[in-house]
Design an enzyme around this catalytic site. Structure first.
Site, PDB file in Angstrom:
ATOM      1  N   LEU A  63      -8.180   9.308   1.556  1.00  0.00           N
ATOM      2  CA  LEU A  63      -6.953   9.172   1.249  1.00  0.00           C
ATOM      3  C   LEU A  63      -7.171   7.301   1.351  1.00  0.00           C
ATOM      4  CD1 LEU A  63      -5.945  11.224   4.431  1.00  0.00           C
ATOM      5  CD2 LEU A  63      -4.603  10.724   2.003  1.00  0.00           C
ATOM      6  N   ASN A 123       4.305   5.962   0.617  1.00  0.00           N
ATOM      7  CA  ASN A 123       3.926   7.168   0.683  1.00  0.00           C
ATOM      8  C   ASN A 123       2.859   6.514   2.708  1.00  0.00           C
ATOM      9  OD1 ASN A 123       1.991  10.060   1.394  1.00  0.00           O
ATOM     10  ND2 ASN A 123       2.849  10.850   0.236  1.00  0.00           N
ATOM     11  N   CYS A 168      -2.298  14.830   6.791  1.00  0.00           N
ATOM     12  CA  CYS A 168      -3.992  14.585   7.557  1.00  0.00           C
ATOM     13  C   CYS A 168      -3.990  15.647   9.117  1.00  0.00           C
ATOM     14  CB  CYS A 168      -3.637  13.137   7.561  1.00  0.00           C
ATOM     15  SG  CYS A 168      -2.267  12.525   6.740  1.00  0.00           S
ATOM     16  N   GLY A 227      -2.407  21.460 -10.135  1.00  0.00           N
ATOM     17  CA  GLY A 227      -2.017  21.361 -11.184  1.00  0.00           C
ATOM     18  C   GLY A 227      -1.685  22.668 -11.564  1.00  0.00           C
TER      19      GLY A 227
END
Lengths: 304, 262
Positions: free
Chosen positions: A74, A100, A131, A218
């Site tokens: 982050l 965000n 988080c 992905g």
């Protein structure tokens, strides 16, 4: 035939459902040689915390089969520099901007939402709840319905703009979390954040990431993401934004058919920095070729 | 922002030049024209497949007459696939990326390359010769053995070359740092690229001799353009702030040696 590619996230009207995912598109600037940012539905900028964060030690990324693991930690410039430096630049890009946010505590989220509410040029807030909650021993906010709802509640109260909650997939039943944040009054839900994963270098017998564990993204995670979007869209009434391995136009259509009102392109931006713009063009052509007049017709086909 | 392109190049040549080491020449006029020594490109190796997913960062070995040349070693699936590509096929390139070598007038340009680290140094040597033709230049190359002294003849066409090998099969029997220590005296500017212990040794010698030293780094990276924040190295002498790390793709790949922890 003229087609209507636009979609609505609450009061927020997007010209088309193609957004870029937080953490994969910087603050937009890096992509200007490859994408006309104003052609996108919206961009979601790199997650912002109250204070600057240096991020994790390297190695931070590793490739895996049809995907990648990241443990960036982050890293960001903090909200002050974001407002004074980054937003000034971002406003010149002509893009619809979603910011965000992420925090260690409810107070962090509250203050971030309040600070950003006074800033011009922001279309919506997206809340990262993956988080760790420092006060609760580091358990992620997003894994507990009560905590997730509390975060949603404090941000909604501080924000005059649409609030999107980004869900973690690392939970037993994502529909419980989804319903909890819907009840707290958020405008929309985006999902999924990365799946926790790991890779080991067998020559050194050490984890490949310095952080040991990282987030998998992905094409490898697409079926999992699609399933979760479908499950959440089945139980909530608010718009759902699909994220997870979306690379091609077919992927975009699949997520919309599963119930997504819009989608976010993430890891694919790393492989082809022009992909988001290409998908905007491809999406319009798809609607024309398939004889549909509006994007909204696609949303949740398989739910009906 | 410097010009960057997503360009489909035509492969003109793809051949073996050393142990597991290949050279690919690609017609890519836009990137070639914009390229500076020390910069790199992100190369799509997976065709339309998702595995391998990410592009591979490769430094620019040569850039002349619309043709970009890459020197690469087969280290995994991606570079293996790259070695299978044929003359006449297209390959997608993103670049030129990053901050390359800074060229200043100096009394003696010393280029120090080890193994595949010679890749960006040929482009640099040619640029020094073109832009600063009257200045002294020496190229020092090292490898495990004589076969690993890659593209030696290409360097010899540009400037005097000194070599060292670990096994003594050519040149000095020993480390390239020993060669540098013995052969170079007086003021100089060092440009180095190679395995990390080698660059550490070169940078340390440069510090003792008061030589400015630029190092070219390689790390894992996903995007190559400053978005993924994956390719960090730690800054020297900076504590826990958002400035603790720099990014190889944008802040580098070439750094002043004193700027970072090697």
């Amino acid at each position: 035939m003229a087609v209507d590619t636009s979609v609505n996230i609450g009061d927020l009207n997007l010209a088309n459902p193609i957004m870029t995912a937080s953490g994969t598109f910087g603050y937009g600037e890096e992509f200007t040689p490859f994408v006309n940012l104003s052609s996108l539905g919206a961009i979601v900028v790199k997650g912002i915390s109250l204070n600057p964060r240096p991020g994790n030690p390297p190695p931070r990324v590793v490739e895996t089969a049809s995907g990648m693991l990241n443990a960036i930690g982050l890293q960001n410039v903090g909200v002050d520099r974001f407002i004074t430096e980054k937003m000034t630049m971002i406003r010149t890009l002509g893009a619809k901007v979603v910011v965000n946010i992420l925090g260690d505590s409810l107070d962090d989220y509250r203050e971030l939402a309040a600070r950003l509410d006074d800033v011009d040029g922001i279309a919506a807030i997206e809340v990262n709840i993956s988080c760790p909650n420092v006060k609760k021993g580091g358990v992620a906010f997003g894994t507990d319905p009560l905590m997730a709802a509390k975060v949603a509640d404090v941000v909604v109260r501080q924000s005059s703009r649409p609030v999107i909650i980004k869900l973690s997939p690392n939970v037993t039943d994502i529909t419980v979390i989804a319903r909890a944040v819907e009840e707290a009054g958020v405008t929309a839900i985006s999902l999924i954040n990365t799946l926790m994963g790991m890779a080991i270098d067998i020559r050194t017998a050490r984890p490949k990431l310095a952080n040991i564990i990282g987030g998998l993204s992905g094409p490898a995670i697409k079926p999992v993401a699609l399933r979760m979007v479908y499950q959440v869209a089945s139980v909530v009434k608010i718009p759902v934004i699909g994220i997870g391995g979306i690379t091609t136009l077919d992927d975009v259509i699949e997520f919309m058919m599963a119930g997504a009102t819009a989608v976010q392109i993430g890891t694919a931006n790393f492989v082809n920095p022009a992909v988001s713009g290409e998908l905007v063009v491809g999406f319009k052509k798809y609607l024309e070729d398939s004889g549909r007049s509006t994007a909204t017709e696609l949303i949740g086909c398989v739910l009906r | 922002m410097a010009l960057q392109y997503l360009e489909n190049g035509e492969i003109l040549e793809n051949e073996v030049v050393g142990p597991d080491t290949w050279r690919m020449a690609i017609r890519a006029p836009k990137i070639t024209d914009a390229a500076q020594p020390g910069q790199f490109v992100m190369v799509a190796v997976g065709h339309e497949s998702s595995d391998p997913l990410l592009r591979r960062p490769l430094s620019i070995h040569r850039a002349e007459n619309d043709v970009l040349t890459l020197l690469y070693r087969i280290v995994g699936k991606g570079t293996k696939l790259m070695s299978h590509m044929k003359r006449g096929e297209d390959i997608s390139l993103l670049g030129p990326l990053g901050k390359g070598f800074q060229l200043h007038a100096t009394e003696h340009h010393c280029l120090v390359g080890g193994g595949l680290g010679v890749a960006p140094l040929l482009f640099l040597a040619k640029e020094i010769k073109r832009r600063l033709p009257d200045e002294k230049m020496t190229i020092l190359l090292g490898g495990r053995n004589s076969k690993e002294l890659l593209v030696l003849a290409d360097f010899q066409h540009v400037a005097p070359v000194l070599v060292a090998t670990d096994d003594g099969s050519q040149g000095l029997h020993g480390l390239i740092t020993a060669l540098l220590d013995q052969e170079i005296s007086g003021p100089a500017t060092i440009y180095t690229c190679g395995p990390s212990p080698m660059m550490k040794g070169v940078a340390s010698l440069a510090r003792h001799r008061n030589w400015p030293c630029q190092v070219s780094l390689e790390t894992m990276m996903a995007c190559g353009m400053g978005a993924c924040l994956g390719c960090t190295v730690q800054r020297a002498g900076i504590d826990e702030t958002e400035k603790k790390y720099v990014h190889v793709c944008k802040d580098g790949p070439v750094f002043e040696a004193g700027e970072i922890w090697l």
